[in-house]
Motif scaffolding. Sequence first.
Motif, PDB file in Angstrom:
ATOM      1  N   ALA A 107      18.180  17.208 -51.554  1.00 43.55           N
ATOM      2  CA  ALA A 107      18.704  17.386 -50.199  1.00 43.55           C
ATOM      3  C   ALA A 107      20.165  17.846 -50.240  1.00 43.55           C
ATOM      4  O   ALA A 107      20.559  18.727 -49.468  1.00 43.55           O
ATOM      5  CB  ALA A 107      18.567  16.086 -49.413  1.00 43.55           C
ATOM      6  N   THR A 108      20.953  17.275 -51.137  1.00 47.62           N
ATOM      7  CA  THR A 108      22.351  17.675 -51.271  1.00 47.62           C
ATOM      8  C   THR A 108      22.450  19.128 -51.717  1.00 47.62           C
ATOM      9  O   THR A 108      23.270  19.895 -51.200  1.00 47.62           O
ATOM     10  CB  THR A 108      23.084  16.760 -52.264  1.00 47.62           C
ATOM     11  OG1 THR A 108      22.971  15.416 -51.824  1.00 47.62           O
ATOM     12  CG2 THR A 108      24.546  17.138 -52.383  1.00 47.62           C
ATOM     13  N   VAL A 110      20.252  21.549 -51.228  1.00 51.50           N
ATOM     14  CA  VAL A 110      19.854  22.434 -50.134  1.00 51.50           C
ATOM     15  C   VAL A 110      20.969  22.529 -49.098  1.00 51.50           C
ATOM     16  O   VAL A 110      21.301  23.623 -48.626  1.00 51.50           O
ATOM     17  CB  VAL A 110      18.531  21.942 -49.493  1.00 51.50           C
ATOM     18  CG1 VAL A 110      18.240  22.663 -48.192  1.00 51.50           C
ATOM     19  CG2 VAL A 110      17.381  22.097 -50.477  1.00 51.50           C
ATOM     20  N   TRP A 111      21.579  21.388 -48.763  1.00 58.46           N
ATOM     21  CA  TRP A 111      22.657  21.380 -47.773  1.00 58.46           C
ATOM     22  C   TRP A 111      23.855  22.185 -48.267  1.00 58.46           C
ATOM     23  O   TRP A 111      24.405  23.018 -47.531  1.00 58.46           O
ATOM     24  CB  TRP A 111      23.038  19.936 -47.457  1.00 58.46           C
ATOM     25  CG  TRP A 111      24.163  19.801 -46.488  1.00 58.46           C
ATOM     26  CD1 TRP A 111      24.164  20.153 -45.168  1.00 58.46           C
ATOM     27  CD2 TRP A 111      25.459  19.285 -46.765  1.00 58.46           C
ATOM     28  NE1 TRP A 111      25.390  19.869 -44.604  1.00 58.46           N
ATOM     29  CE2 TRP A 111      26.197  19.335 -45.569  1.00 58.46           C
ATOM     30  CE3 TRP A 111      26.061  18.759 -47.901  1.00 58.46           C
ATOM     31  CZ2 TRP A 111      27.511  18.904 -45.491  1.00 58.46           C
ATOM     32  CZ3 TRP A 111      27.364  18.320 -47.811  1.00 58.46           C
ATOM     33  CH2 TRP A 111      28.067  18.399 -46.616  1.00 58.46           C
ATOM     34  N   LEU A 112      24.288  21.954 -49.501  1.00 56.95           N
ATOM     35  CA  LEU A 112      25.435  22.686 -50.039  1.00 56.95           C
ATOM     36  C   LEU A 112      25.131  24.177 -50.169  1.00 56.95           C
ATOM     37  O   LEU A 112      25.989  25.025 -49.910  1.00 56.95           O
ATOM     38  CB  LEU A 112      25.858  22.112 -51.383  1.00 56.95           C
ATOM     39  CG  LEU A 112      26.545  20.759 -51.333  1.00 56.95           C
ATOM     40  CD1 LEU A 112      26.792  20.238 -52.747  1.00 56.95           C
ATOM     41  CD2 LEU A 112      27.842  20.831 -50.566  1.00 56.95           C
ATOM     42  N   TRP A 114      23.136  25.884 -48.294  1.00 52.95           N
ATOM     43  CA  TRP A 114      23.173  26.437 -46.946  1.00 52.95           C
ATOM     44  C   TRP A 114      24.617  26.682 -46.511  1.00 52.95           C
ATOM     45  O   TRP A 114      24.942  27.728 -45.948  1.00 52.95           O
ATOM     46  CB  TRP A 114      22.458  25.480 -45.983  1.00 52.95           C
ATOM     47  CG  TRP A 114      22.495  25.929 -44.568  1.00 52.95           C
ATOM     48  CD1 TRP A 114      21.772  26.939 -43.992  1.00 52.95           C
ATOM     49  CD2 TRP A 114      23.327  25.397 -43.533  1.00 52.95           C
ATOM     50  NE1 TRP A 114      22.101  27.055 -42.665  1.00 52.95           N
ATOM     51  CE2 TRP A 114      23.044  26.126 -42.351  1.00 52.95           C
ATOM     52  CE3 TRP A 114      24.257  24.375 -43.484  1.00 52.95           C
ATOM     53  CZ2 TRP A 114      23.672  25.855 -41.152  1.00 52.95           C
ATOM     54  CZ3 TRP A 114      24.886  24.107 -42.283  1.00 52.95           C
ATOM     55  CH2 TRP A 114      24.594  24.844 -41.129  1.00 52.95           C
ATOM     56  N   ILE A 115      25.510  25.731 -46.787  1.00 53.68           N
ATOM     57  CA  ILE A 115      26.927  25.889 -46.433  1.00 53.68           C
ATOM     58  C   ILE A 115      27.537  27.065 -47.193  1.00 53.68           C
ATOM     59  O   ILE A 115      28.282  27.870 -46.620  1.00 53.68           O
ATOM     60  CB  ILE A 115      27.708  24.586 -46.714  1.00 53.68           C
ATOM     61  CG1 ILE A 115      27.319  23.525 -45.704  1.00 53.68           C
ATOM     62  CG2 ILE A 115      29.210  24.826 -46.679  1.00 53.68           C
ATOM     63  CD1 ILE A 115      27.905  22.158 -45.987  1.00 53.68           C
ATOM     64  N   ARG A 118      26.330  30.357 -45.702  1.00 54.33           N
ATOM     65  CA  ARG A 118      26.954  30.598 -44.411  1.00 54.33           C
ATOM     66  C   ARG A 118      28.409  31.029 -44.580  1.00 54.33           C
ATOM     67  O   ARG A 118      28.877  31.956 -43.917  1.00 54.33           O
ATOM     68  CB  ARG A 118      26.873  29.323 -43.568  1.00 54.33           C
ATOM     69  CG  ARG A 118      27.120  29.575 -42.101  1.00 54.33           C
ATOM     70  CD  ARG A 118      26.930  28.335 -41.322  1.00 54.33           C
ATOM     71  NE  ARG A 118      28.138  27.525 -41.536  1.00 54.33           N
ATOM     72  CZ  ARG A 118      28.365  26.373 -40.954  1.00 54.33           C
ATOM     73  NH1 ARG A 118      27.454  25.852 -40.187  1.00 54.33           N
ATOM     74  NH2 ARG A 118      29.488  25.726 -41.170  1.00 54.33           N
TER      75      ARG A 118
END
Length: 149
Positions: A107-108, A110-112, A114-115, A118
Amino acid sequence: VVAMTVIFEEATHRIKHYLSEHNSMFAAKLFNQVLQELAILGFVALCFFAFSTAGGFDVLNRKIFGTAHGGHHDFHGPWDGHTIPELGVMFEQLHFVLFNIMVLYIATFVWLFWIIRRTVSKWRLWEQVPPQKITAMYKAGDRTQLADA
């Protein structure tokens, strides 16, 4: 288990193919690192499972805590009316902790990721804006246009 393995392999193959098509070497390296970490966690879990299945926890449990019921019963599963070894319970807890660490790690990632994507796309947009326009927006105090530019 076989179906889950096939789905996992197909998903990793598609992700690798997507990353290679979009020339994202950085993302491909990150993804390969995640796969290596998952392999390490899987290997640790396999070692603990093999040790538990071979009775290693039972032996250690008797050496550390002694035998159950005053020494005349071995530790067996609850289906025989006996108790589960304390180290076996600890193993199950460790197994769940390792699984949760793996889920949190993914999860970390995927989140990082994505950031990062972006932020990179925002920087690419900024690189196309003429410096004079950025300076004019900044001097005018218009921060909303700076974020949208």
